[in-house]
Design an enzyme around this catalytic site. Structure first.
Site, mmCIF file in Angstrom:
data_model
loop_
_atom_site.group_PDB
_atom_site.id
_atom_site.type_symbol
_atom_site.label_atom_id
_atom_site.label_comp_id
_atom_site.label_asym_id
_atom_site.label_seq_id
_atom_site.Cartn_x
_atom_site.Cartn_y
_atom_site.Cartn_z
ATOM 1 C CB THR A 16 -0.887 -0.009 1.273
ATOM 2 O OG1 THR A 16 -1.765 -1.121 1.178
ATOM 3 C CG2 THR A 16 -1.691 1.257 1.425
ATOM 4 C CG ASP A 61 -1.660 -6.791 -2.198
ATOM 5 O OD1 ASP A 61 -1.373 -7.519 -1.233
ATOM 6 O OD2 ASP A 61 -2.648 -6.039 -2.205
ATOM 7 C CB SER A 62 2.776 -8.267 1.039
ATOM 8 O OG SER A 62 1.723 -8.205 1.965
ATOM 9 C CB SER A 63 -2.093 -10.853 -0.735
ATOM 10 O OG SER A 63 -2.491 -9.786 0.066
ATOM 11 C CB THR A 93 0.713 -4.254 6.426
ATOM 12 O OG1 THR A 93 -0.561 -4.201 5.781
ATOM 13 C CG2 THR A 93 1.311 -2.870 6.499
ATOM 14 C CG ASP A 94 -2.468 -7.708 3.608
ATOM 15 O OD1 ASP A 94 -2.814 -7.067 4.616
ATOM 16 O OD2 ASP A 94 -3.062 -7.618 2.507
ATOM 17 C CB THR A 166 1.423 -11.867 14.507
ATOM 18 O OG1 THR A 166 0.445 -12.487 13.686
ATOM 19 C CG2 THR A 166 0.756 -11.318 15.757
ATOM 20 C CB THR A 278 -1.169 -20.992 21.993
ATOM 21 O OG1 THR A 278 -2.410 -20.589 22.540
ATOM 22 C CG2 THR A 278 -0.217 -19.822 22.023
ATOM 23 C CD GLN A 279 -7.319 -22.208 17.783
ATOM 24 O OE1 GLN A 279 -8.298 -21.598 18.200
ATOM 25 N NE2 GLN A 279 -7.410 -23.360 17.159
HETATM 26 N N1 ASP Z 1 -2.560 -5.658 0.657
HETATM 27 C C1 ASP Z 1 -1.488 -4.752 1.001
HETATM 28 C C2 ASP Z 1 -0.206 -5.549 0.998
HETATM 29 O O1 ASP Z 1 0.036 -6.323 1.881
HETATM 30 C C3 ASP Z 1 -1.746 -4.165 2.332
HETATM 31 C C4 ASP Z 1 -0.703 -3.210 2.830
HETATM 32 O O2 ASP Z 1 0.349 -2.981 2.276
HETATM 33 O O3 ASP Z 1 -0.951 -2.632 3.898
HETATM 34 O O4 ASP Z 1 0.568 -5.418 0.085
#
Ligand code: ASP
Length: 362
Positions: A16, A61-63, A93-94, A166, A278-279
């Site tokens: 992002t 996008d890190s996803s 961030t993901d 996390t 642990t959850q």
């Molecule tokens: N979907 C974005 C990513 O992980 C979210 C972010 O950067 O905050 O690339």
């Protein structure tokens, strides 16, 4: 390099932070982040270290990141190690906590600082968190190029040990936490670092070697009430080599369910390494604590203690990459290798007392 002003390499992977509002929605656009940084006066301040941006192609996008991208980041650090005093990995961030965990195993030794950061809002937005995340990360790298060794994550005025982090909030600027390890540093009026929480590096720094991850087949699985053993059989089926089992509470599972325990036992006998974490966000999975946990241990599951799922996955990838036997992986996964785990004999004394009291009920 360290005789003159510190030089920082910014490895820009996407996320992002550098996104631009386009007709198709927000997306990363090549060169856009650098252009804005060059135009913003704080990034030109005398105390901000000199930096160069290495942009990944494509920006992601890190996803969409996989172990292949972890390897690209690790190689950039290794290949440019002599030329820079510190490395800033700009990342979505993901999956940032996964990458931070993975890099802590992939890059060894690591006698120079690597900080991952990103933001919840693009740098171009008025209320953005990107500016302070980027600037403070650069200042930390420039201020402590020789002492801040290892992989860290900086976000919203907190510096964390990378493999303890996390993502805890999709909306807030406080997107990250390090639930089982205190922050390494805080950015208030001063930049305070608790040096007892930073691994001591070697002087002069030695170049790291890179271990590629992703060769092994590992996964993570969250227990839930009503889980059918058939389903677990599928999760544990070949070619799976290692599974992070997210258990209830202190490492508990439905121990009265024979089919469930049979699935675990059979997988263990085939050589699958099953690690209990642990959850709950905080705390430790210690299979010695309750009868329901001991049933897991009897089925061959090992305690992952207070590791995050992100760290446990990265560690499994790493240990299988060494071509160890399942027995050796089971043994090492329970040990503290990169600061990712608090061994049971080092947990706080109050927790130790609670453990001993609970042990009396078995
Ligand atoms: N979907 C974005 C990513 O992980 C979210 C972010 O950067 O905050 O690339």
């Amino acid at each position: 390099m360290s005789d003159s002003s510190p030089q920082i390499l910014v490895a820009y992977t996407g996320g992002t932070i550098g996104m631009k509002a386009t007709e198709e929605g927000h997306k990363p656009v090549s060169g856009y982040l650098q252009k804005q940084m060059a135009a913003l006066p704080p990034f030109q301040a005398a105390d901000v270290p000199t930096y160069e941006v290495h942009e990944f192609d494509p920006l992601l996008d890190s996803s969409n990141l996989t172990p292949d991208e972890w390897l690209r980041v690790a190689r950039v650090v290794r290949d440019r190690y002599e030329d820079y005093d510190g490395f800033l990995v700009v990342h979505g961030t993901d999956t940032m906590a996964f990458t931070a965990s993975a890099l802590s195993f992939m890059l060894q030794p690591l006698d120079k600082p690597v900080i991952l950061t990103g933001s919840q809002l693009p740098l171009a937005e008025t209320r953005t968190d990107a500016r302070s995340n980027l600037l403070t990360s650069l200042l930390l790298l420039g201020t402590y190029p020789e002492r801040l060794t290892g992989v860290h994550l900086f976000f919203n005025d907190r510096l964390y040990r990378g493999n303890r982090t996390t993502k805890v909030n999709a909306d807030s600027f406080s997107a990250f936490d390090s639930p089982n390890f205190p922050p390494v540093g805080r950015a208030g009026i001063d930049l305070d670092v608790d040096w007892s929480r930073v691994p001591a590096g070697q002087t002069p720094p030695r170049a790291p070697t890179v271990t590629a991850l992703g060769g092994a087949t590992v996964s993570a699985f969250r227990l839930f009430p009503g889980l059918e053993a058939d389903y677990l059989d599928n999760v544990l089926a070949p070619p799976v080599q290692g599974v992070v089992l997210e258990c209830f509470g202190s490492g508990n599972a439905p121990a009265q369910n024979d089919a469930f325990l049979r699935a675990l036992r059979e997988a263990t006998a085939r050589g699958v390494v099953i690690v209990a974490v642990t959850q709950p966000l905080r705390g430790t999975a210690d299979l010695d604590l309750y009868a329901t946990g001991q049933a897991l241990a009897d089925a061959g599951v090992v305690s992952g203690y207070d590791m995050t799922t992100e760290a446990a996955l990265a560690k499994l990838y790493f240990l299988f990459e060494q071509r160890y036997t399942p027995e050796k992986v089971r043994s090492l996964v329970q040990q503290n290798l990169r600061g990712e785990l608090t061994p049971p004999d080092e947990v706080s004394s109050s927790l130790g007392r609670a453990r001993r009291r609970l042990a009396g009920y078995q």
